[in-house]
Design an enzyme around this catalytic site. Structure first.
Site, mmCIF file in Angstrom:
data_model
loop_
_atom_site.group_PDB
_atom_site.id
_atom_site.type_symbol
_atom_site.label_atom_id
_atom_site.label_comp_id
_atom_site.label_asym_id
_atom_site.label_seq_id
_atom_site.Cartn_x
_atom_site.Cartn_y
_atom_site.Cartn_z
ATOM 1 N N ARG A 204 4.785 6.738 -8.358
ATOM 2 C CA ARG A 204 3.946 5.591 -8.040
ATOM 3 C C ARG A 204 4.786 4.345 -7.739
ATOM 4 N NH1 ARG A 204 1.043 3.829 -12.611
ATOM 5 N NH2 ARG A 204 -0.654 3.020 -11.346
ATOM 6 N N ILE B 257 2.070 -0.245 1.422
ATOM 7 C CA ILE B 257 1.662 -1.251 0.441
ATOM 8 C C ILE B 257 1.734 -0.621 -0.947
ATOM 9 C CG2 ILE B 257 -0.180 -2.789 -0.339
ATOM 10 C CD1 ILE B 257 -1.307 -2.696 2.521
ATOM 11 N N ARG B 258 2.653 -1.080 -1.768
ATOM 12 C CA ARG B 258 2.859 -0.483 -3.103
ATOM 13 C C ARG B 258 2.899 1.040 -2.966
ATOM 14 N NH1 ARG B 258 -1.632 -2.112 -6.894
ATOM 15 N NH2 ARG B 258 -0.268 -1.174 -8.449
ATOM 16 N N GLY C 258 -5.884 2.640 -3.538
ATOM 17 C CA GLY C 258 -6.516 1.923 -4.630
ATOM 18 C C GLY C 258 -5.593 1.987 -5.837
ATOM 19 N N GLU C 259 -6.152 2.206 -7.009
ATOM 20 C CA GLU C 259 -5.353 2.302 -8.227
ATOM 21 C C GLU C 259 -5.511 3.716 -8.761
ATOM 22 O OE1 GLU C 259 -3.021 1.999 -11.171
ATOM 23 O OE2 GLU C 259 -5.088 2.367 -11.801
ATOM 24 N N SER C 260 -4.418 4.466 -8.752
ATOM 25 C CA SER C 260 -4.500 5.907 -8.998
ATOM 26 C C SER C 260 -5.027 6.251 -10.384
ATOM 27 C CB SER C 260 -3.134 6.568 -8.763
ATOM 28 O OG SER C 260 -2.138 5.965 -9.570
ATOM 29 N N GLU D 259 -5.291 3.749 7.792
ATOM 30 C CA GLU D 259 -6.556 3.090 8.122
ATOM 31 C C GLU D 259 -6.391 1.611 8.452
ATOM 32 O OE1 GLU D 259 -6.026 2.090 3.815
ATOM 33 O OE2 GLU D 259 -5.499 3.738 5.162
ATOM 34 N N HIS E 153 -0.765 3.619 4.626
ATOM 35 C CA HIS E 153 -2.190 3.360 4.871
ATOM 36 C C HIS E 153 -2.510 3.457 6.365
ATOM 37 C CE1 HIS E 153 -3.522 1.792 0.886
ATOM 38 N NE2 HIS E 153 -2.242 1.542 0.751
ATOM 39 N N CYS F 195 -1.888 7.114 0.113
ATOM 40 C CA CYS F 195 -1.337 6.226 -0.915
ATOM 41 C C CYS F 195 -1.779 6.686 -2.309
ATOM 42 C CB CYS F 195 -1.715 4.779 -0.618
ATOM 43 S SG CYS F 195 -0.650 3.576 -1.466
#
Length: 197
Positions: free
Chosen positions: A113, A141-142, A54-56, A179, A177, A86
């Site tokens: 990040r 992913i990112r 998500g967004e840390s 999952e 990721h 992530c």
């Protein structure tokens, strides 16, 4: 045996992780009850925890505001398993190299990040993971880069000569990721190596 698995649900890939946990449990002839954690009071009843992507900065702010952060720290202090993926790994780290992220300090690692690039730079790679037969289809992913790990931290996998999967006591952290694949082995490694009776 039924495993109570808490998935931090303030943001990120909740449903995908829930399915991965259920697949891993089924491989051990066990069932998993997945609990979505958005408020304090649920973590203490969980056998295992998952901190998704998500967004840390958002995740960090919300878990501290809601009183969840201290419960996660207590969960780890009691030796209970955690999988941090992530952004979850960034929040779990001892140093996120970003003052906006109030980390949990449950993994002795320094993480940068988005170091593997932005969304357009996402990629999948066949990853050699310690103890796995055959490669794991890791989806980046990112993705953050693990810049440093403490002396007691085990590096489970590396990509481009940098750690991307680590274990620090009961905590497994990945830059990628797991999952987003049909392969449950990372969730199995995190939750069933030590949970099996």
């Amino acid at each position: 045996m039924s495993l109570r698995a808490g998935v931090l649900a303030v943001q990120g890939d909740v449903s995908e992780h829930a399915r991965a946990i259920e697949r891993a449990a089924a491989a051990h002839n066990e069932s998993a009850e997945v609990v979505e954690i958005r408020e304090a009071g649920l973590v203490p009843d969980c056998d295992v925890l998952l901190l998704p992507g998500g967004e840390s900065t958002t995740i960090s702010r919300l878990i501290h505001r809601e009183g969840i952060a201290s419960e996660i720290e207590a969960h780890v202090a009691d030796g209970n398993p955690v999988l941090a993926t992530c952004a979850g790994l960034i929040v779990a780290a001892s140093d996120a190299q970003d003052d906006r992220v109030d980390t949990l300090n449950i993994v002795d690692a320094t993480v940068e990040r988005n170091a593997f690039g932005r969304q357009k730079d996402s990629f999948e790679a066949p990853l050699a993971v310690d103890g796995f037969e055959g490669s794991f289809p890791a989806v980046f992913i990112r993705a953050p880069v693990i810049d440093y790990v403490g002396s007691d931290v085990e590096v489970l996998a590396s990509w481009d000569d940098r750690p991307v999967a680590i274990r620090d006591g009961p905590v497994v952290g990945t830059s990628f990721h797991p999952e987003l694949t049909e392969d449950p082995r990372i969730h199995d490694l995190a939750f069933f190596d030590d949970v099996q009776s």
